[in-house]
Every structure is written in C-alpha cells, then in structure tokens.
Design a protein around this motif. Structure first.
Motif, PDB file in Angstrom:
ATOM      1  N   ILE A 331       0.757  -1.139  -0.196  1.00  0.00           N
ATOM      2  CA  ILE A 331      -0.052   0.082   0.042  1.00  0.00           C
ATOM      3  C   ILE A 331       0.936   1.288   0.065  1.00  0.00           C
ATOM      4  N   SER A 332       0.728   2.112  -1.203  1.00  0.00           N
ATOM      5  CA  SER A 332       1.571   3.347  -1.198  1.00  0.00           C
ATOM      6  C   SER A 332       1.072   4.180   0.081  1.00  0.00           C
ATOM      7  N   HIS A 333       1.871   4.915   0.316  1.00  0.00           N
ATOM      8  CA  HIS A 333       1.626   6.116   1.281  1.00  0.00           C
ATOM      9  C   HIS A 333       2.454   7.293   1.149  1.00  0.00           C
ATOM     10  N   THR A 353      -4.110  -6.979  -1.905  1.00  0.00           N
ATOM     11  CA  THR A 353      -2.995  -7.959  -1.270  1.00  0.00           C
ATOM     12  C   THR A 353      -3.416  -8.416   0.012  1.00  0.00           C
ATOM     13  N   TRP A 354      -4.585  -7.990   0.694  1.00  0.00           N
ATOM     14  CA  TRP A 354      -4.728  -8.359   2.054  1.00  0.00           C
ATOM     15  C   TRP A 354      -5.692  -9.530   2.038  1.00  0.00           C
ATOM     16  N   SER A 355      -6.743  -9.855   0.968  1.00  0.00           N
ATOM     17  CA  SER A 355      -7.521 -11.047   0.975  1.00  0.00           C
ATOM     18  C   SER A 355      -6.833 -12.172   0.939  1.00  0.00           C
ATOM     19  N   ASN A 356      -7.328 -13.150   1.608  1.00  0.00           N
ATOM     20  CA  ASN A 356      -6.949 -14.534   1.752  1.00  0.00           C
ATOM     21  C   ASN A 356      -5.665 -14.630   2.279  1.00  0.00           C
ATOM     22  N   GLN A 357      -5.233 -13.848   3.144  1.00  0.00           N
ATOM     23  CA  GLN A 357      -3.917 -13.968   3.890  1.00  0.00           C
ATOM     24  C   GLN A 357      -3.563 -15.267   4.622  1.00  0.00           C
ATOM     25  N   ARG A 358      -4.750 -15.711   5.165  1.00  0.00           N
ATOM     26  CA  ARG A 358      -4.277 -16.948   5.987  1.00  0.00           C
ATOM     27  C   ARG A 358      -3.888 -18.245   4.851  1.00  0.00           C
ATOM     28  N   GLN A 462     -11.506  -4.453   5.542  1.00  0.00           N
ATOM     29  CA  GLN A 462     -10.709  -5.541   5.529  1.00  0.00           C
ATOM     30  C   GLN A 462      -9.027  -4.985   5.744  1.00  0.00           C
ATOM     31  N   ILE A 463      -8.590  -4.066   5.373  1.00  0.00           N
ATOM     32  CA  ILE A 463      -7.156  -3.579   5.621  1.00  0.00           C
ATOM     33  C   ILE A 463      -7.184  -3.237   7.046  1.00  0.00           C
ATOM     34  N   VAL A 464      -8.102  -2.533   7.740  1.00  0.00           N
ATOM     35  CA  VAL A 464      -8.024  -2.236   9.138  1.00  0.00           C
ATOM     36  C   VAL A 464      -7.802  -3.607   9.893  1.00  0.00           C
ATOM     37  N   GLN A 465      -8.724  -4.679   9.364  1.00  0.00           N
ATOM     38  CA  GLN A 465      -8.732  -6.009  10.018  1.00  0.00           C
ATOM     39  C   GLN A 465      -7.357  -6.560   9.985  1.00  0.00           C
ATOM     40  N   TYR A 466      -6.770  -6.551   8.762  1.00  0.00           N
ATOM     41  CA  TYR A 466      -5.399  -6.953   8.600  1.00  0.00           C
ATOM     42  C   TYR A 466      -4.297  -6.263   9.622  1.00  0.00           C
ATOM     43  N   ILE A 467      -4.414  -4.965   9.689  1.00  0.00           N
ATOM     44  CA  ILE A 467      -3.330  -4.258  10.518  1.00  0.00           C
ATOM     45  C   ILE A 467      -3.694  -4.672  11.818  1.00  0.00           C
ATOM     46  N   LYS A 468      -5.067  -4.931  12.457  1.00  0.00           N
ATOM     47  CA  LYS A 468      -5.267  -5.526  13.833  1.00  0.00           C
ATOM     48  C   LYS A 468      -4.641  -6.935  14.008  1.00  0.00           C
ATOM     49  N   ASN A 469      -4.936  -7.695  12.965  1.00  0.00           N
ATOM     50  CA  ASN A 469      -4.275  -9.045  12.954  1.00  0.00           C
ATOM     51  C   ASN A 469      -2.811  -9.182  13.158  1.00  0.00           C
ATOM     52  N   ASN A 470      -2.165  -8.252  12.363  1.00  0.00           N
ATOM     53  CA  ASN A 470      -0.665  -8.115  12.318  1.00  0.00           C
ATOM     54  C   ASN A 470      -0.051  -7.234  13.374  1.00  0.00           C
ATOM     55  N   TRP A 471      -0.718  -6.614  14.249  1.00  0.00           N
ATOM     56  CA  TRP A 471      -0.039  -5.815  15.127  1.00  0.00           C
ATOM     57  C   TRP A 471       0.343  -6.643  16.606  1.00  0.00           C
ATOM     58  N   LYS A 472       1.633  -7.274  16.127  1.00  0.00           N
ATOM     59  CA  LYS A 472       2.121  -7.955  17.340  1.00  0.00           C
ATOM     60  C   LYS A 472       3.783  -7.921  17.284  1.00  0.00           C
TER      61      LYS A 472
END
Ligand SMILES: C[S@@+](CC[C@H](N)C(=O)[O-])C[C@H]1O[C@@H](n2cnc3c(N)ncnc32)[C@H](O)[C@@H]1O
Length: 472
Positions: A331-333, A353-358, A462-472
């Motif tokens: 994701i460009s920023h 790029t965030w769908s089907n990450q699992r 979905q992006i928000v969810q991805y960020i939450k899941n990967n915040w560790k």
C-alpha cells in the motif's frame, strides 16, 4: 443529454427548453434555429454565435435579463451556472442565515452571470471581482442595463490575489459566501488536450478568451490560492466555495482540506454531457452533511473508521511498524502532515493484497517445510510435475516473495516512488483513504477515512482488520 437527470432537482433546465416556442417568440433565436426532417427545432450547438443567441434568449425568457455577451468572451452555459447557484441556496439554507445575503463572485466575467442570476432569483446582494479590464467594463454595463446597481457591485482586482484584495481596509464587508468559476487550464495545449479521446466529443462549441480560461498553474493553483487566502480570512466569508473542472483536482483539494481538518462538502454539477464539481468549506461550526448531491442516494457523511492499537513495548517506533505493515501490503503512502505526535498519510492500494492472507500463509508454510518445493519456489520456472493448482500457488507466492524483497531493498523510497508513479498514471485505486495516526495514553489511535476505490468501504474495513491481526 445523458447527465440531465442528475441536474439539481430545482434546475428549470432539467426539462430542456422548448426551442419551437422560442423560435416563434424570439426573432433573434428564430434566426439561428433550424428544423430537421422530423420537424424538430434545434440549433447548431457547435456554433458559438448560436450558443450566444440561445443563452441571451433564455436569460430574457426565463429571468427577464437583458445581457450582452461579447463575441470574444465565454458564453455562460445557463444550466451549469444555475446548478451552482441552486447548490449555494442549499448551503445557505443549512446555516439559518437571515436576509440580506451577501455573496462574492471571484472572476465574474463579462456577463457577471452569477451576480445577475443571484440578484434576480434570490434578491441576494453580490460583489463580482474581475482582473480583465474589458470584461470589467462589460460586466458593469450589464448590471446597469438591468437596473441592478442596488444589488450588484463590480470591483476591479488589480492584484494577483483572489480573496485578500477584498479585505485590505478595516471597514471591509463580511460575506455569507464566495463562489468562483476559475480559469481551468495552464496553457493552450492543455486546453486542447483536456478531453480524452475516449470520451464523447463535447456537444457545445468552444467559446471564451485565453484570459478567461488560462491561468498559471491551472485551476488547481487558483483554487489552492482561494484555500490559502481563506485561512487568513476565516470569519470574513462564512462559506467558501469554488467550482472545479477536473475531478483529479477536486481530489487534491479535498486532501488539502482534510489534512488540516476543515469542514467541507462536494457536489456534482451535471448537464448535457458535461460534469463539473462544487467544493465548499467553512471554518464555522456548520453541518453540511444533510446536503444531497444529485447523484447521491444517501446524505454524504463518510464516518471514518476509528480504532486503537496498544503501543508495542518491544518496538522502538510504533509508527514505523505501522508503515511497514502498509508496505507489506504494497500500500503506497505519502505523508501529508506531520506534527509532534500526529501523522496524516494519504494511502493508496492499487491491488488487493490483504484478502486470503491466511491461505497465503498456509501455502508459504507448507512450501517452506518442503525442501523440494522450497527449491522450486526459488526458481522462477516451475517443474512439470507440479499440479496446476500447485503451480498457481507457487507462482503467487513467488510473486509475493520477489515483490517483498524488492520492497525491502528499496525500503523508504519505494513507497513514495510507486505512490507518485501510480498517481501520475492515474491508475485506478482499489482503496484510497486518509490515515490519521495519533499517539495518546499508550495507545496508537488510528482514524481511516475512505476516499474512493473499487473495493469500496468494505476494502478499507479489510485493511483495518489486517492491521489489527498483524499488530504484534
Ligand atoms: C472561467 S472565467 C469565469 C467567468 C464567469 N464567472 C463565468 O462563470 O462565466 C474566469 C474569470 O476570472 C477572471 N480572473 C482571473 N484571475 C482573477 C483574479 N485574481 N481575481 C478576479 N478575477 C480573476 C478572468 O478574467 C475570467 O474572467
């Protein structure tokens, strides 16, 4: 007239003018009218003279205005000008402002079309400004011709300024609104190239002098000037508005406004085959969310997605961590504003790029556990023995790995480069959003506001969810 259905609901030109009737009642109009074999009366819209006569005739018939439109000046298309005035009526209605209403028209042109319409339609008091001496004279003549000097004043602007020139002396007036139809183009070439060959040819002929249509930096710079000067005179004009001719400029201006947290609203002005945009902003405590754009089904309130993440203790820079997550998603920023603990990013995803990450992780794990497949993975060419499905999986994973390694190698620069490249190419975004990050009470607070993109607001969730899941 593909877009007429999206004209402002109160626009009288939603129903096209009765040309047959006009030809019978107006001699000048009958001179440019033509009848086709089916008996339908029309005019040659590509002929500037016919357009001038039509506009003059409609101003007389529908508004009882006698207007001289000089041959070498812009012929104002009435449905468009009326759309803008009607939208300002809507804006004014949200602020409960009692009469008299005082408006400012920046760059009023030779016809002073906006002040004339506003005065006869709503009895608003108007000041029109103009830098071009010839247009200035013609505008003044048009006001006098219609005996509207008690409602309209035309002022010369001899400066490069757009608003500040109105507030040079201490006794300057306070306006309820300002409006502007800015010169759109940077130069003649841009003017001619402005229409993509993919779009239908404009129905109307070309009118207007270079002075009216061209300005240094084009409309974006002109509108930015209005915005910058508005910051210095926040309370001198209650509602600032401008028309915008190019959607990509509207996007830029909206980003400018959001970056500094200014209340704003937008609309579309649709008529015939042409769409223009309206942008309004205010420093007052007004709520524009009840205003509908003709194409909207719902009021335009885009509530941002708010969420908080705990500060990661073993991570030295939580914001860098967040940026890395975006980079992993390709994701460009771009940083829009950066203050002590606040950061505002303009973020754009050009692919999902965030769908089907699992699933992707499972495949990567499986592959990394299997030395044969791992070896294959490192090779670009797949073995013939692989099943089609495997091939597809390996190729996808390969792509991810290759991209990620390139990204890491290029680290900080890659994102801005891809951001700028993609913007330059006007590539279609999957998700385009603003991301505000501020740290407070050991929390990283994030506010994400959807701007546009083919994945819709769901994509942003979905992006928000991805960020939450990967915040560790
Ligand atoms: C696109 S024309 C719009 C004319 C008219 N308002 C209309 O909608 O038909 C832009 C006008 O802005 C004027 N203009 C350019 N810079 C200006 C400035 N700094 N202050 C006032 N007028 C300006 C030009 O001379 C021109 O007449």
């Amino acid at each position: 007239m593909a877009l007429n259905k999206f004209m402002h609901p109160r626009n009288i030109y939603k129903t096209p003018p009765d040309f047959a009737k006009l030809a019978k009642t107006n001699e000048e109009f009958s001179g440019v009218a033509k009848v086709d074999i089916s008996g339908k009366v029309s005019i040659d819209f590509k002929n500037p003279h016919s357009l001038r006569v039509l506009t003059k005739c409609l101003l007389k018939t529908d508004f009882n205005l006698d207007v001289v439109i000089p041959e070498d000046r812009l012929v104002p298309t009435l449905p468009l000008r009326l759309n803008y005035i009607l939208w300002i009526e809507d804006l004014i209605s949200t602020i409960n402002k009692s009469e008299p209403i005082l408006g400012l028209d920046i760059g009023t042109g030779a016809c002073a079309i906006y002040p004339l319409l506003a005065a006869v339609k709503n009895k608003w008091h108007m000041v029109g400004t103009e830098t071009d001496a010839e247009s200035l004279k013609q505008a003044r003549d048009n006001i006098i011709r219609n005996n509207l000097q008690h409602l309209i004043e035309i002022r010369e602007n001899t400066t490069e300024l757009v608003i500040e020139n109105m507030f040079m002396d201490e006794n300057s007036q306070t306006f309820d609104f300002c409006m502007c139809n800015p010169p759109f183009y940077t130069n003649m070439q841009e003017l001619w190239e402005s229409r993509s060959p993919a779009r239908p040819e404009p129905k109307n002929g070309f009118t207007g002098s270079p002075h009216e249509l061209i300005t240094e930096g084009g409309e974006l710079q002109f509108c930015r000037k209005i915005l910058e000067e508005s910051k210095l005179h926040k309370d001198k004009i209650l509602i600032f508005t401008t028309m915008v001719g190019h959607k990509f400029n509207l996007k830029e201006l909206v980003i400018d406004l959001k970056a500094v947290g200014i209340t704003y609203t937008t609309t579309e002005f649709c008529q015939g085959r042409v769409t223009r945009w309206g942008l309004a902003w205010t420093y007052q405590n007004y709520d524009f969310s009840t205003i509908y754009s003709p194409k909207d089904k719902l009021p335009k309130k885009r509530a941002p997605i708010l969420f908080s993440l705990p500060e990661l203790k073993d991570c030295s820079d939580n914001i860098e961590k967040l940026k890395r997550i975006l980079e992993n998603l390709q994701i460009s920023h771009k940083v829009i504003t950066k203050r002590k603990t606040d950061l505002m990013l303009d973020v754009i995803a050009f692919s999902n790029t965030w769908s089907n990450q699992r699933r992707k992780r499972r495949i990567l794990k499986r592959l990394s556990e299997d030395p044969v497949k791992k070896a294959r993975l490192n090779l670009k060419n797949q073995s013939d023995e692989s099943s089609e499905k495997e091939k597809e999986e390996i190729s996808k994973s390969n792509e991810t790995i290759v991209t990620k390694s390139i990204e890491r190698a290029e680290e900080n620069t890659s994102n801005n480069v891809s951001y700028n490249n993609s913007i330059e190419k006007h590539k279609e975004a999957v998700v385009h959003a603003l991301m505000k990050i501020f740290k407070k009470d050991e929390l990283v607070n994030i506010e994400m506001e959807f701007i546009n993109g083919s994945a819709g607001k769901e994509g942003l969730h979905q992006i928000v969810q991805y960020i939450k899941n990967n915040w560790k």
